[in-house]
Design an enzyme around this catalytic site. Structure first.
Site, PDB file in Angstrom:
ATOM      1  N   GLU A  44       0.824  -1.208   0.000  1.00 34.24           N
ATOM      2  CA  GLU A  44       0.000   0.000   0.000  1.00 34.24           C
ATOM      3  C   GLU A  44       0.852   1.249   0.000  1.00 34.24           C
ATOM      4  O   GLU A  44       1.923   1.275   0.589  1.00 34.24           O
ATOM      5  CB  GLU A  44      -0.834   0.046   1.276  1.00 34.24           C
ATOM      6  CG  GLU A  44      -1.846  -1.038   1.359  1.00 34.24           C
ATOM      7  CD  GLU A  44      -2.544  -1.022   2.707  1.00 34.24           C
ATOM      8  OE1 GLU A  44      -2.611   0.040   3.348  1.00 34.24           O
ATOM      9  OE2 GLU A  44      -3.002  -2.091   3.108  1.00 34.24           O
ATOM     10  N   CYS A  74       3.309   8.472   0.824  1.00 35.77           N
ATOM     11  CA  CYS A  74       3.699   7.565   1.895  1.00 35.77           C
ATOM     12  C   CYS A  74       3.981   6.196   1.270  1.00 35.77           C
ATOM     13  O   CYS A  74       3.121   5.619   0.610  1.00 35.77           O
ATOM     14  CB  CYS A  74       2.551   7.485   2.903  1.00 35.77           C
ATOM     15  SG  CYS A  74       2.823   6.281   4.194  1.00 35.77           S
ATOM     16  N   CYS A  83       5.333  -7.129   8.085  1.00 27.34           N
ATOM     17  CA  CYS A  83       6.329  -6.688   9.064  1.00 27.34           C
ATOM     18  C   CYS A  83       6.510  -7.749  10.131  1.00 27.34           C
ATOM     19  O   CYS A  83       5.543  -8.259  10.687  1.00 27.34           O
ATOM     20  CB  CYS A  83       5.920  -5.356   9.690  1.00 27.34           C
ATOM     21  SG  CYS A  83       7.186  -4.674  10.775  1.00 27.34           S
ATOM     22  N   CYS A  89       3.819  -5.372  16.073  1.00 26.88           N
ATOM     23  CA  CYS A  89       3.230  -4.435  17.050  1.00 26.88           C
ATOM     24  C   CYS A  89       1.748  -4.785  17.185  1.00 26.88           C
ATOM     25  O   CYS A  89       1.077  -5.089  16.192  1.00 26.88           O
ATOM     26  CB  CYS A  89       3.399  -3.000  16.587  1.00 26.88           C
ATOM     27  SG  CYS A  89       5.119  -2.529  16.399  1.00 26.88           S
ATOM     28  N   CYS A 109      -1.078  -2.947  15.044  1.00 24.08           N
ATOM     29  CA  CYS A 109      -0.802  -2.664  13.625  1.00 24.08           C
ATOM     30  C   CYS A 109      -1.245  -3.809  12.716  1.00 24.08           C
ATOM     31  O   CYS A 109      -0.893  -4.967  12.937  1.00 24.08           O
ATOM     32  CB  CYS A 109       0.689  -2.397  13.453  1.00 24.08           C
ATOM     33  SG  CYS A 109       1.185  -2.162  11.737  1.00 24.08           S
ATOM     34  N   CYS A 129      -1.729   2.127   8.066  1.00 24.40           N
ATOM     35  CA  CYS A 129      -0.959   1.199   7.239  1.00 24.40           C
ATOM     36  C   CYS A 129      -1.425  -0.250   7.362  1.00 24.40           C
ATOM     37  O   CYS A 129      -1.809  -0.715   8.416  1.00 24.40           O
ATOM     38  CB  CYS A 129       0.528   1.321   7.561  1.00 24.40           C
ATOM     39  SG  CYS A 129       1.061   0.478   9.025  1.00 24.40           S
TER      40      CYS A 129
END
Ligand code: SAH
Ligand code: SF4
Length: 340
Positions: free
Chosen positions: A91, A104, A111, A115, A118, A330
């Site tokens: 994205e 962005c 990832c 976290c 997220c 995100c």
């Protein structure tokens, strides 16, 4: 076939030379693809017809053609979902605010840092290659008439875990032979990878650093951001102070408001104490609901948190949630498209 977008300027000169072209072709190619938005060799009219044909056989100039574009009805923010291979989506976001036009970008397809708040952290992905990072930027650049002034690496992934591809991509985007976006207009956001910050200190370009803090209480931060177990806030602060001393740059801290979790009086006190001797800016980001464990703060809660911070001597700015109706935060959009 090598993607043309993976080459820094000097590398392209060298590669062209190796393949029997004259070196000055690199300058012409950079101008066409990065300034004039022409990525088709046959249209590069100052290059001989013969060379145009040969170049087209050697280098791939394709952008990311398979994408979905969503436009926010609230603020015209555009969100792009790019398919980059048979399995992976990334994205990116395009935002216009007065004279500032910001893109962005993502640095990985997921990832590994996990976290808790997220959406991207739900799955570790793979690193984007240099040309994928550049093509991501260029596809947005080619599809919008505005001059892009700023870039933030706050999309999917942890940029400091992919520095080997991120830094060359930044050099390409920054090159005065091409797009020429100033290093000071490029921000890299990190969850606080100390080794990566050490590497950034050595990187010659003066790019800006943003740190996603989200709690200045070590035990709490470890729970929200497991990466903090091995990169604790005390060591993080030490390296950030070095960064500041060497780079002479103000650091931006990002802090998501998670109501009832990190917005209490003791949280603000810890935050105040942590930031008091760093020259910094603090961005407060209202949490954008992605996972069930957390809820979004109300307007009242945002205001109250901001008031608690008002004694801050540093500049405190509240970042408005952009493109809320198109899943601004995100990794949210991608989640909706992944079926398997
Ligand atoms: N991995 C890097 C960069 C990508 S995340 C980092 O963590 O800094 C970019 C920003 O989005 C981070 O500041 C992160 O805290 C924030 N973010 C993630 N999920 C969010 C959500 N659901 N609502 C609001 N901000 C979110
Ligand atoms: Fe990774 Fe950043 Fe999301 Fe944390 S906030 S999981 S570091 S992308």
């Amino acid at each position: 076939m090598d993607s043309i977008f993976g080459f820094e300027f000097l590398e392209l000169q060298k590669d062209l030379n190796l393949k029997g072209f004259e070196k000055f072709r690199a300058g012409q190619i950079f101008k066409w693809i990065y300034c004039k938005k022409v990525n088709d060799f046959t249209k590069m009219t100052d290059i001989s017809t013969n060379d145009r044909i040969k170049l087209g056989q050697i280098y791939d100039t394709s952008l990311l053609y398979d994408f979905t574009e969503l436009v926010s009805k609230i603020d015209n923010t555009k969100k792009y979902l790019f398919r980059i291979d048979s399995k992976n989506f990334i994205e990116s976001v395009f935002m216009v605010e007065n004279k500032r036009v910001t893109v962005c970008l993502s640095s990985q397809t997921g990832c590994s840092l996990g976290c808790k708040f997220c959406a991207t952290g739900k799955e570790s992905g793979r690193d984007l290659t240099v040309d994928e990072i550049v093509r991501q930027f260029l596809t947005i650049f080619y599809n919008n008439p505005q001059r892009i002034t700023n870039i933030v690496f706050m999309g999917m992934g942890e940029p400091l875990l992919n520095l080997q591809n991120l830094l060359p991509a930044i050099k390409i985007i920054n090159s005065d032979k091409g797009i020429n976006i100033g290093a000071r207009k490029i921000t890299v956001s990190t969850a606080g990878i100390i080794k990566g910050i050490e590497q950034l200190i050595k990187f010659p370009l003066q790019i800006k650093l943003a740190v996603s803090l989200n709690s200045a209480i070590q035990e709490k931060r470890e729970k929200l951001m497991p990466v903090s177990k091995t990169n604790n806030i005390y060591d993080l602060k030490k390296i950030l102070k070095d960064y500041q001393k060497i780079k002479n740059k103000r650091i931006t801290f990002e802090y998501i408001i998670l109501p009832g979790i990190n917005d209490g009086k003791e949280d603000v006190e810890a935050l105040f104490d942590y930031l008091k001797d760093i020259d910094c800016k603090l961005n407060i980001i209202p949490y954008n609901k992605t996972v069930e464990d957390f809820r979004e703060p109300t307007e009242k809660e945002i205001k109250q948190f901001y008031e608690r911070l008002s004694k801050f001597k540093n500049a405190v700015s509240i970042r408005k949630s952009k493109g809320k109706d198109i899943n601004g935060a995100c990794g949210q959009l991608r989640g909706k498209f992944i079926i398997s």
